[in-house]
Design a protein around this motif. Structure first.
Motif, PDB file in Angstrom:
ATOM      1  N   UNK A  34       0.817  -1.223   0.000  1.00  0.00           N
ATOM      2  CA  UNK A  34       0.000   0.000   0.000  1.00  0.00           C
ATOM      3  C   UNK A  34       0.848   1.269   0.000  1.00  0.00           C
ATOM      4  N   UNK A  35       1.817   1.349   0.876  1.00  0.00           N
ATOM      5  CA  UNK A  35       2.605   2.573   1.021  1.00  0.00           C
ATOM      6  C   UNK A  35       3.508   2.823  -0.181  1.00  0.00           C
ATOM      7  N   UNK A  36       4.098   1.768  -0.727  1.00  0.00           N
ATOM      8  CA  UNK A  36       4.967   1.931  -1.889  1.00  0.00           C
ATOM      9  C   UNK A  36       4.179   2.371  -3.113  1.00  0.00           C
ATOM     10  N   UNK A  37       3.007   1.785  -3.318  1.00  0.00           N
ATOM     11  CA  UNK A  37       2.171   2.181  -4.456  1.00  0.00           C
ATOM     12  C   UNK A  37       1.744   3.641  -4.321  1.00  0.00           C
ATOM     13  N   UNK A  38       1.386   4.040  -3.122  1.00  0.00           N
ATOM     14  CA  UNK A  38       1.033   5.443  -2.880  1.00  0.00           C
ATOM     15  C   UNK A  38       2.207   6.362  -3.211  1.00  0.00           C
ATOM     16  N   UNK A  39       3.394   5.962  -2.766  1.00  0.00           N
ATOM     17  CA  UNK A  39       4.599   6.778  -2.996  1.00  0.00           C
ATOM     18  C   UNK A  39       4.902   6.930  -4.482  1.00  0.00           C
ATOM     19  N   UNK A  40       4.807   5.845  -5.224  1.00  0.00           N
ATOM     20  CA  UNK A  40       5.077   5.891  -6.660  1.00  0.00           C
ATOM     21  C   UNK A  40       4.062   6.776  -7.380  1.00  0.00           C
ATOM     22  N   UNK A  41       2.802   6.680  -6.983  1.00  0.00           N
ATOM     23  CA  UNK A  41       1.746   7.500  -7.595  1.00  0.00           C
ATOM     24  C   UNK A  41       2.001   8.988  -7.357  1.00  0.00           C
ATOM     25  N   UNK A  42       2.353   9.324  -6.125  1.00  0.00           N
ATOM     26  CA  UNK A  42       2.616  10.728  -5.777  1.00  0.00           C
ATOM     27  C   UNK A  42       3.818  11.259  -6.553  1.00  0.00           C
ATOM     28  N   UNK A  43       4.876  10.459  -6.638  1.00  0.00           N
ATOM     29  CA  UNK A  43       6.080  10.870  -7.365  1.00  0.00           C
ATOM     30  C   UNK A  43       5.794  11.045  -8.857  1.00  0.00           C
ATOM     31  N   UNK A  44       5.130  10.069  -9.449  1.00  0.00           N
ATOM     32  CA  UNK A  44       4.873  10.097 -10.889  1.00  0.00           C
ATOM     33  C   UNK A  44       4.035  11.313 -11.285  1.00  0.00           C
ATOM     34  N   UNK A  45       2.996  11.585 -10.508  1.00  0.00           N
ATOM     35  CA  UNK A  45       2.054  12.658 -10.856  1.00  0.00           C
ATOM     36  C   UNK A  45       2.416  13.996 -10.206  1.00  0.00           C
ATOM     37  N   UNK A  46       3.561  14.040  -9.524  1.00  0.00           N
ATOM     38  CA  UNK A  46       4.068  15.257  -8.880  1.00  0.00           C
ATOM     39  C   UNK A  46       3.001  15.898  -7.987  1.00  0.00           C
ATOM     40  N   UNK A  47       2.279  15.058  -7.275  1.00  0.00           N
ATOM     41  CA  UNK A  47       1.099  15.540  -6.554  1.00  0.00           C
ATOM     42  C   UNK A  47       1.426  16.595  -5.497  1.00  0.00           C
ATOM     43  N   UNK A  48       2.494  16.407  -4.747  1.00  0.00           N
ATOM     44  CA  UNK A  48       2.815  17.357  -3.683  1.00  0.00           C
ATOM     45  C   UNK A  48       3.386  18.646  -4.249  1.00  0.00           C
ATOM     46  N   UNK A  49       4.203  18.551  -5.298  1.00  0.00           N
ATOM     47  CA  UNK A  49       4.747  19.749  -5.947  1.00  0.00           C
ATOM     48  C   UNK A  49       3.624  20.591  -6.544  1.00  0.00           C
ATOM     49  N   UNK A  50       2.698  19.927  -7.220  1.00  0.00           N
ATOM     50  CA  UNK A  50       1.568  20.625  -7.843  1.00  0.00           C
ATOM     51  C   UNK A  50       0.744  21.349  -6.783  1.00  0.00           C
ATOM     52  N   UNK A  51       0.476  20.669  -5.682  1.00  0.00           N
ATOM     53  CA  UNK A  51      -0.303  21.279  -4.604  1.00  0.00           C
ATOM     54  C   UNK A  51       0.427  22.484  -4.021  1.00  0.00           C
ATOM     55  N   UNK A  52       1.692  22.285  -3.687  1.00  0.00           N
ATOM     56  CA  UNK A  52       2.495  23.344  -3.060  1.00  0.00           C
ATOM     57  C   UNK A  52       2.589  24.582  -3.959  1.00  0.00           C
ATOM     58  N   UNK A  53       2.709  24.351  -5.258  1.00  0.00           N
ATOM     59  CA  UNK A  53       2.914  25.451  -6.193  1.00  0.00           C
ATOM     60  C   UNK A  53       1.615  26.151  -6.597  1.00  0.00           C
ATOM     61  N   UNK A  54       0.466  25.595  -6.215  1.00  0.00           N
ATOM     62  CA  UNK A  54      -0.825  26.113  -6.687  1.00  0.00           C
ATOM     63  C   UNK A  54      -1.609  26.897  -5.639  1.00  0.00           C
TER      64      UNK A  54
END
Length: 311
Positions: free
Chosen positions: A204-224
């Motif tokens: 569960x945790x690794x799949x979540x991590x890969x998804x966040x990295x691939x889609x730049x989810x935290x960067x997108x949020x922080x920058x928006x």
């Protein structure tokens, strides 16, 4: 497969928007249109909503769900990080409320070929926008062991991150890791069995991590976040539902900074930095799902809603 997604904290979020019947609203993560539908129900003849999503399946599903509201609804295929420019293209500079429901949708998890789920064997994909070339397979097979460790540690918050990264690198030296099933088996071998029994599915945790990295989810949020607060009308509200501690931390920090942007030393008697507050945090503590919602929707378990109001 039909796009099915149950919106989390639906009533709390829509109420939190404090909707004006003639207002302009944005759902930056449209999904199946659950939040947008409830917003539309509260709009008058002059009210409107712009729905933004990067997933073509979500765009199609939301279009069907919201079709009865006619010209009140405009749907744009894009990432919410481009919200300001997309609204400008529509001739809109300011809006009265914005909703973000972060994370992965039930549809994306349940559609095996999207590669988000560790419960089905499918190609390692995980792209929220399938126009993007890079996939999770590229990360798993291309990142260095140190970078894999960093991603799994930081975004998956998995204490076995180092061992998982080591096992991935060892396996890919033998053969390419192409499917979710292959990756899941590697992760299982990297985590001691006694820990697997205690903390849910080991992948569960690794799949979540890969998804966040691939889609730049935290960067997108922080920058928006600053841009979204900037385009709100006075009294307009930004409602954000997070599902990850790092997401929540980013939102909490940005809201506080926009409420109190003063950078003067604490011993200064008056502010001289010139930074002006852009509004106030409505939720000093995040709004959490009710016991009833937790029973009905397992996805709501880690959900937190935070609300900011523009001055």
């Amino acid at each position: 497969m039909e796009f099915k997604h149950k919106s989390v904290l639906l009533e709390e979020t829509v109420n939190g928007l404090n909707i004006r019947p003639d207002g302009i609203y944005v759902d930056g993560t449209l999904g199946g249109g659950g939040h947008a539908y409830e917003v539309c129900r509260r709009l008058g003849e002059k009210g409107s909503i712009i729905g933004i999503d990067q997933d073509e399946a979500a765009i199609e599903a939301a279009g069907i769900r919201l079709k009865d509201f006619g010209e009140k609804v405009t749907i744009v295929r894009s990432n919410y990080c481009d919200m300001k420019s997309r609204l400008h293209e529509l001739g809109i500079d300011k809006v009265d409320g914005i909703v973000l429901d972060l994370g992965v949708s039930s549809y994306q998890l349940d559609t095996a070929e999207r590669g988000f789920s560790y419960r089905e064997d499918a190609p390692l994909d995980m792209r929220m926008d399938r126009r993007q070339e890079m996939t999770a397979r590229d990360i798993v097979n291309g990142y260095s062991e140190m970078d894999l460790y960093r991603v799994i540690r930081d975004y998956g918050e998995d204490k076995f991150a180092k061992n998982i990264a080591r096992h991935i690198v060892a396996e890919r030296e033998r053969r390419s890791i192409d499917t979710t099933g292959q990756l899941t088996e590697i992760i299982k071998h990297a985590i001691p069995m006694k820990f697997q029994k205690k903390s849910g599915h080991p992948a569960k945790r690794t799949f979540q991590a890969l998804r966040i990295e691939l889609n730049r989810e935290l960067d997108v949020l922080r920058d928006s976040l600053d841009d979204m607060i900037e385009i709100l009308n006075p009294g307009g509200r930004l409602c954000i539902i997070t599902f990850h501690s790092l997401e929540d931390r980013i939102v909490k920090s940005a809201f506080r900074k926009n409420e109190n942007p003063c950078t003067c030393p604490s011993h200064f008697p008056v502010c001289v930095c010139g930074n002006v507050s852009k509004g106030s945090v409505i939720t000093r503590k995040p709004i959490l799902p009710s016991e009833e919602e937790l029973e009905e929707n397992s996805r709501s378990k880690s959900a937190k809603l935070r609300i900011f109001e523009r001055k």
